[in-house]
Scaffold this motif. Structure first.
Motif, PDB file in Angstrom:
ATOM      1  N   ARG A   1      -0.640  12.138  -0.189  1.00 23.36           N
ATOM      2  CA  ARG A   1      -1.445  11.308  -1.086  1.00 23.36           C
ATOM      3  C   ARG A   1      -1.768   9.952  -0.477  1.00 23.36           C
ATOM      4  NH1 ARG A   1       2.282  13.521  -5.862  1.00 23.36           N
ATOM      5  NH2 ARG A   1       1.066  15.410  -6.329  1.00 23.36           N
ATOM      6  N   ALA A   2      -0.794   9.331   0.160  1.00 26.37           N
ATOM      7  CA  ALA A   2      -1.066   8.041   0.805  1.00 26.37           C
ATOM      8  C   ALA A   2      -2.090   8.209   1.919  1.00 26.37           C
ATOM      9  CB  ALA A   2       0.230   7.444   1.361  1.00 26.37           C
ATOM     10  N   ASP A   3      -2.006   9.306   2.649  1.00 26.54           N
ATOM     11  CA  ASP A   3      -2.949   9.562   3.734  1.00 26.54           C
ATOM     12  C   ASP A   3      -4.363   9.741   3.194  1.00 26.54           C
ATOM     13  OD1 ASP A   3      -3.493  10.130   6.562  1.00 26.54           O
ATOM     14  OD2 ASP A   3      -3.907  12.167   5.898  1.00 26.54           O
ATOM     15  N   ALA A   4      -4.507  10.364   2.034  1.00 26.29           N
ATOM     16  CA  ALA A   4      -5.832  10.540   1.430  1.00 26.29           C
ATOM     17  C   ALA A   4      -6.474   9.190   1.119  1.00 26.29           C
ATOM     18  CB  ALA A   4      -5.726  11.380   0.157  1.00 26.29           C
ATOM     19  N   LEU A   5      -5.683   8.248   0.613  1.00 29.21           N
ATOM     20  CA  LEU A   5      -6.215   6.912   0.339  1.00 29.21           C
ATOM     21  C   LEU A   5      -6.621   6.208   1.627  1.00 29.21           C
ATOM     22  CD1 LEU A   5      -3.844   5.533  -2.458  1.00 29.21           C
ATOM     23  CD2 LEU A   5      -6.004   6.755  -2.680  1.00 29.21           C
ATOM     24  N   GLU A   6      -5.814   6.357   2.676  1.00 30.93           N
ATOM     25  CA  GLU A   6      -6.149   5.720   3.956  1.00 30.93           C
ATOM     26  C   GLU A   6      -7.451   6.276   4.517  1.00 30.93           C
ATOM     27  OE1 GLU A   6      -4.643   3.091   5.466  1.00 30.93           O
ATOM     28  OE2 GLU A   6      -3.541   3.028   3.568  1.00 30.93           O
ATOM     29  N   LYS A   7      -7.665   7.572   4.390  1.00 30.00           N
ATOM     30  CA  LYS A   7      -8.901   8.173   4.892  1.00 30.00           C
ATOM     31  C   LYS A   7     -10.116   7.657   4.140  1.00 30.00           C
ATOM     32  CE  LYS A   7      -6.965  12.484   6.739  1.00 30.00           C
ATOM     33  NZ  LYS A   7      -6.885  13.955   6.581  1.00 30.00           N
ATOM     34  N   LEU A   8      -9.975   7.474   2.844  1.00 31.75           N
ATOM     35  CA  LEU A   8     -11.086   6.938   2.056  1.00 31.75           C
ATOM     36  C   LEU A   8     -11.413   5.513   2.473  1.00 31.75           C
ATOM     37  CD1 LEU A   8     -10.163   8.273  -1.504  1.00 31.75           C
ATOM     38  CD2 LEU A   8     -12.042   9.051  -0.057  1.00 31.75           C
ATOM     39  N   LYS A   9     -10.386   4.748   2.793  1.00 30.03           N
ATOM     40  CA  LYS A   9     -10.626   3.373   3.245  1.00 30.03           C
ATOM     41  C   LYS A   9     -11.240   3.348   4.641  1.00 30.03           C
ATOM     42  CE  LYS A   9      -6.375   2.024   2.059  1.00 30.03           C
ATOM     43  NZ  LYS A   9      -5.193   1.149   1.863  1.00 30.03           N
ATOM     44  N   GLU A  10     -10.724   4.194   5.526  1.00 27.94           N
ATOM     45  CA  GLU A  10     -11.247   4.239   6.892  1.00 27.94           C
ATOM     46  C   GLU A  10     -12.715   4.679   6.929  1.00 27.94           C
ATOM     47  OE1 GLU A  10      -8.614   6.861   8.886  1.00 27.94           O
ATOM     48  OE2 GLU A  10      -6.917   5.457   8.867  1.00 27.94           O
ATOM     49  N   ALA A  11     -13.088   5.589   6.021  1.00 24.28           N
ATOM     50  CA  ALA A  11     -14.474   6.062   5.977  1.00 24.28           C
ATOM     51  C   ALA A  11     -15.416   5.040   5.355  1.00 24.28           C
ATOM     52  CB  ALA A  11     -14.554   7.379   5.203  1.00 24.28           C
TER      53      ALA A  11
ATOM     54  N   THR B   1       0.841  -1.192   0.000  1.00 22.91           N
ATOM     55  CA  THR B   1       0.000   0.000   0.000  1.00 22.91           C
ATOM     56  C   THR B   1       0.874   1.239   0.000  1.00 22.91           C
ATOM     57  OG1 THR B   1      -0.118   0.228   2.411  1.00 22.91           O
ATOM     58  CG2 THR B   1      -1.720  -1.243   1.361  1.00 22.91           C
ATOM     59  N   ALA B   2       0.280   2.351  -0.420  1.00 26.06           N
ATOM     60  CA  ALA B   2       1.026   3.609  -0.451  1.00 26.06           C
ATOM     61  C   ALA B   2       1.493   3.985   0.949  1.00 26.06           C
ATOM     62  CB  ALA B   2       0.151   4.713  -1.037  1.00 26.06           C
ATOM     63  N   LYS B   3       0.655   3.703   1.955  1.00 23.92           N
ATOM     64  CA  LYS B   3       1.020   4.020   3.334  1.00 23.92           C
ATOM     65  C   LYS B   3       2.217   3.191   3.779  1.00 23.92           C
ATOM     66  CE  LYS B   3      -0.848   4.039   8.051  1.00 23.92           C
ATOM     67  NZ  LYS B   3      -2.041   3.739   8.893  1.00 23.92           N
ATOM     68  N   ASP B   4       2.211   1.898   3.440  1.00 22.47           N
ATOM     69  CA  ASP B   4       3.330   1.029   3.820  1.00 22.47           C
ATOM     70  C   ASP B   4       4.630   1.481   3.170  1.00 22.47           C
ATOM     71  OD1 ASP B   4       1.737  -0.524   5.421  1.00 22.47           O
ATOM     72  OD2 ASP B   4       1.426  -2.110   3.931  1.00 22.47           O
ATOM     73  N   VAL B   5       4.559   1.902   1.919  1.00 25.71           N
ATOM     74  CA  VAL B   5       5.761   2.366   1.216  1.00 25.71           C
ATOM     75  C   VAL B   5       6.309   3.620   1.886  1.00 25.71           C
ATOM     76  CG1 VAL B   5       6.675   3.230  -0.968  1.00 25.71           C
ATOM     77  CG2 VAL B   5       5.015   1.364  -0.966  1.00 25.71           C
ATOM     78  N   LEU B   6       5.417   4.560   2.219  1.00 26.79           N
ATOM     79  CA  LEU B   6       5.862   5.789   2.871  1.00 26.79           C
ATOM     80  C   LEU B   6       6.492   5.488   4.226  1.00 26.79           C
ATOM     81  CD1 LEU B   6       6.110   8.815   3.154  1.00 26.79           C
ATOM     82  CD2 LEU B   6       3.724   8.915   3.874  1.00 26.79           C
TER      83      LEU B   6
ATOM     84  N   THR C   1      13.284  -4.627   8.295  1.00 25.40           N
ATOM     85  CA  THR C   1      12.107  -5.464   8.133  1.00 25.40           C
ATOM     86  C   THR C   1      12.026  -5.922   6.683  1.00 25.40           C
ATOM     87  OG1 THR C   1      10.623  -3.651   7.540  1.00 25.40           O
ATOM     88  CG2 THR C   1      10.921  -4.094   9.904  1.00 25.40           C
ATOM     89  N   GLU C   2      11.154  -6.867   6.410  1.00 26.98           N
ATOM     90  CA  GLU C   2      11.012  -7.374   5.048  1.00 26.98           C
ATOM     91  C   GLU C   2      10.607  -6.253   4.084  1.00 26.98           C
ATOM     92  OE1 GLU C   2       8.360 -10.711   2.594  1.00 26.98           O
ATOM     93  OE2 GLU C   2       8.343 -10.670   4.790  1.00 26.98           O
ATOM     94  N   LYS C   3       9.686  -5.395   4.518  1.00 24.83           N
ATOM     95  CA  LYS C   3       9.231  -4.299   3.656  1.00 24.83           C
ATOM     96  C   LYS C   3      10.330  -3.261   3.475  1.00 24.83           C
ATOM     97  CE  LYS C   3       4.306  -4.757   4.683  1.00 24.83           C
ATOM     98  NZ  LYS C   3       3.105  -4.143   5.294  1.00 24.83           N
ATOM     99  N   GLU C   4      11.058  -2.950   4.553  1.00 24.29           N
ATOM    100  CA  GLU C   4      12.149  -1.982   4.445  1.00 24.29           C
ATOM    101  C   GLU C   4      13.219  -2.470   3.479  1.00 24.29           C
ATOM    102  OE1 GLU C   4      11.839  -0.111   8.979  1.00 24.29           O
ATOM    103  OE2 GLU C   4      13.393  -1.576   8.469  1.00 24.29           O
ATOM    104  N   ARG C   5      13.552  -3.755   3.568  1.00 23.04           N
ATOM    105  CA  ARG C   5      14.586  -4.294   2.682  1.00 23.04           C
ATOM    106  C   ARG C   5      14.128  -4.233   1.222  1.00 23.04           C
ATOM    107  NH1 ARG C   5      19.068  -7.071   1.872  1.00 23.04           N
ATOM    108  NH2 ARG C   5      19.111  -8.693   0.271  1.00 23.04           N
TER     109      ARG C   5
END
Length: 765
Positions: A517-527, A299-304, A385-389
């Motif tokens: 931008r990643a935060d905007a996607l998270e808000k849409l999912k949370e709502a 996800t964009a949030k995980d990448v950030l 971590t696996e994602k960081e690597r």
């Protein structure tokens, strides 16, 4: 004393190491030369909430909410650190502003200085990377902080704009939802609303799409030098075509196949063009998020988060960048970084084969904005971590590619004529793999490998060995993914028809920022407006309804981009903070009025509030289900209505049973809870307050049982025990001994043979 104020602890530690650490204290680091480094925790001061300005604004129906005189308040979790900064400023002779190198970082520290009334000498440390070399360069190039005041104003303007739109529109939408029985919060914002509209529009386009069947004829041709595949090119007079020129009639297709199968022809055109492709540019945040979404399904949030963690560990440079170029001044550091990458597992051969003296097109100081592209710093990764690597390797490979030659290849196209029909073939021959030995372009989806055509010349004879029909269907537009949505936000001009608007959006690099931008996607999912479906993001029924309700101007990316353009002008000193906020505040009442009497359909069954008739909300707290209505302004007593759950519906308090005691009113039904956690029903008269047990719908008087003191005492506190007798619902008699040492002691024991059984506690009274 000179006080350095960093935006976060990781940045403070890097600066302190560059200055030379002498000791550490609670909340700051002592460095050489009578200097100390302290830090914030991001937004250590936050915008006040509506009720902080006016208690009446706590009611969500109080709209519009437009503060007259904006205020900040300390973050509750950071008050201690804020006091530490204040104490250091009282002793300071000079201050160094060390916020992150962007408008938000500028505002965070500036507002702390304003909070404490600091007006002394202040310099600005602009640090884009935490490695030692970058820190030393930044320390040697500090400027007066006053030159960044407009940058601070742009951040404040953006925050206040988001506050005005977010608070007012979220409350208005939520009120509409509550009136229709939706219990959750319905959020709205200047970026997320435009993105929601993109997702909803794409899903509706897909739903309305009607696939069309068509046929592609593919033939295998043999020549002296080998074989190749080619596809039929229908002529203008070909029968069986649709309006788009696609072959749709199988009878016509079979006629073509029959006419060429086993027949001879010749090559009538042949073109071979040498081409080359430079390495893809290093990543900015949007490009990294798109590539990681496609290759790693992140996800964009995980990448950030992963990129931010790598930055804080000094392994990569600043992640929230919109730039994909590098300053030429850093090219001299390439040999050191490549040498370090040669020791990283998975990068050894790629880094060793790189030419540190090669200068790709990415090295262009003139195209570097506030932050350059994300690259490795040359520090050695330790525990990741696996994602960081995974993200680190993507960033490192993109950097290494800059030191390889271009991919050189030859495109090949030929047309063969057989039985008066034309057949097109294309191919590609790699001449030098160049940077592709490091890896493919992560931003592109896997492509079908192209054939390499045999050695043929124009006029050569060919034979159609076989031909087959490939049944195809037209495809709807692809569903959005996190990566493609992030890219769409950054390149929103591609989805706008107006030429002038396209230019505006392209100049301002889309809607939102790399950091939001990643935060905007998270808000849409949370709502609950969008949800993940595999790799795709799709809109929900609720999201579609909200998109229809929202005013057009809030969904229009042109409007949102114009706000961003004004923020850019504010940062450049071409526009004013107050003018921007005042203009937006004047639009808020119009946005609210545009909602009108919109309705939101909910899936659950609705139950009316007994006080106002509006739908009740079903709530769950600690596994306890209850129903509530917070429309206090509509309730006669001005209080929130709470009702227990009665087998999936709110408890109906009203009955047709007259009070057996006074006969003046109908009994009301209530629920209670015993000490053991079990529930029970009872009736109460609203006139005389008499209570009755509910025995299968019949009110039975609840007799008060008198307690008498016994000769026994509490083994814990020594107070006398009171004895009480009773009969359970099953008819079994019981005796209980209660300690009278209230409130210190609240223990009880069951009786046995006329005495308390201290091995059988009855629980709290």
């Amino acid at each position: 004393m000179e006080v350095y104020i960093a935006e976060k602890p990781s940045l403070a530690r890097a600066i302190a190491e560059g200055l030379g650490v002498r000791g550490k204290e609670d909340g700051y680091i002592v460095c050489n030369g009578d200097r100390v480094v302290t830090w914030c925790f991001g937004h250590i001061l936050q915008d006040c909430m509506p009720e902080d300005y006016d208690p009446a604004w706590k009611d969500w129906h109080s709209l519009p909410i437009i503060p007259q005189g904006w205020q900040l308040k300390p973050d509750e979790s950071a008050k201690k650190q804020l006091m530490t900064i204040g104490a250091l400023l009282q002793k300071a002779d000079a201050v160094v502003h060390a916020g992150d190198p962007d408008r938000e970082g500028q505002a965070i520290v500036d507002e702390v200085l304003e909070h404490f009334g600091w007006h002394g000498q202040t310099r600005r440390l602009w640090l884009a990377s935490l490695d030692a070399l970058s820190v030393q360069k930044a320390l040697g190039g500090m400027k007066d902080n006053g030159g960044y005041a407009h940058l601070r104003d742009a951040a404040i303007a953006r925050r206040r704009a988001d506050w005005l739109i977010g608070i007012n529109m979220t409350r208005a939408l939520t009120n509409l939802g509550r009136d229709c029985g939706h219990a959750g919060k319905l959020s709205a914002g200047r970026v997320q609303s435009a993105v929601l509209n993109l997702v909803v529009a794409r899903d509706r386009e897909r739903a309305a799409f009607k696939p069309q069947d068509y046929i592609v004829l593919q033939a295998s041709f043999s020549v002296d030098g080998g074989a190749f595949l080619a596809r039929f090119r229908p002529g203008d007079t070909q029968s069986g075509l649709d309006a788009e020129g696609r072959l749709v009639d199988m009878a016509a297709a079979e006629a073509v196949m029959a006419s060429v199968r086993g027949q001879n022809g010749r090559v009538i055109t042949l073109a071979k063009t040498p081409k080359q492709q430079s390495a893809p540019l290093p990543f900015n945040l949007s490009a990294l998020q798109k590539a990681a979404s496609a290759a790693l399904n992140m996800t964009a949030k995980d990448v950030l988060q992963a990129a931010q963690s790598l930055y804080e560990k000094k392994l990569t440079t600043y992640p929230r960048t919109d730039c994909r170029y590098l300053p030429v001044e850093q090219l001299g550091d390439a040999a050191r970084i490549l040498g370090a990458l040669a020791s990283v597992s998975g990068l050894e051969y790629a880094a060793k084969g790189a030419d540190a003296a090669r200068k790709s097109g990415a090295w262009d100081t003139g195209k570097v904005t506030a932050h350059h592209a994300i690259i490795p710093t040359g520090e050695m990764p330790n525990i990741l971590t696996e994602k960081e690597r995974a993200i680190y390797l993507m960033i490192a490979r993109a950097y290494i590619m800059q030191f390889y030659g271009p991919l050189r290849y030859e495109t090949q196209k030929l047309t063969a004529e057989v039985a008066k029909t034309l057949w097109d073939a294309s191919g590609r021959l790699t001449l030098d793999p160049g940077w592709t030995v490091v890896g493919r372009d992560e931003e592109e989806d896997e492509k079908e490998e192209e054939q390499a055509l045999p050695a043929v010349s124009q006029g050569d004879a060919v034979t159609c060995a076989e031909v087959e029909p490939l049944k195809k269907k037209t495809s709807p537009p692809a569903r959005w993914t996190e990566g493609t949505l992030i890219e769409a936000m950054a390149n929103i001009h591609r989805f706008v028809l107006d030429a002038q608007a396209k230019t505006v959006l392209k100049e301002n690099e889309g809607i939102g920022t790399e950091a939001t931008r990643a935060d905007a996607l998270e808000k849409l999912k949370e709502a609950g407006y969008i949800k993940a479906d595999g790799k795709a993001l799709v809109s929900t029924r609720l999201g579609g309804q909200v998109a229809d309700i929202l005013p057009a101007s809030l969904k229009d990316p042109v409007t949102t981009a114009q706000w961003e353009r004004r923020l850019t002008d504010i940062a450049a000193g071409k526009d004013g903070l107050d003018e921007f906020v005042d203009a937006l505040a004047a639009e808020v009442p119009k946005l609210l009025a545009s909602l009108g009497d919109a309705k939101i359909q909910v899936d659950s069954k609705l139950f009316p509030c007994p006080a106002c008739g509006k739908p009740l909300f079903r709530r769950t707290k600690e596994r306890e289900v209850y129903w509530e209505c917070r429309r206090n302004d509509l309730h006669p007593d001005g209080k929130t209505v709470f009702l227990p759950d009665d087998r999936g519906r709110p408890l109906d308090r009203n009955t047709d049973i007259d009070c057996p005691d006074c006969g003046k009113a109908k009994l009301q039904r209530f629920k209670g809870r015993r000490a053991d956690g079990s529930n029970y029903d009872f009736f109460k008269c609203p006139a005389c307050a008499a209570t009755f047990s509910n025995q299968n719908g019949t009110p039975v008087r609840r007799e008060k049982r008198e307690r008498t003191l016994s000769e026994h005492v509490c083994p814990d506190c020594g107070k006398p025990l009171a004895v009480r007798d009773g009969v359970s619902k099953s008819g079994r008699a019981w005796t209980r001994f209660d300690c009278t040492g209230f409130p210190a002691c609240k223990k009880s024991w069951w009786g046995k043979d006329g005495a308390p059984d201290f091995t059988s506690p009855a629980g709290k009274k």
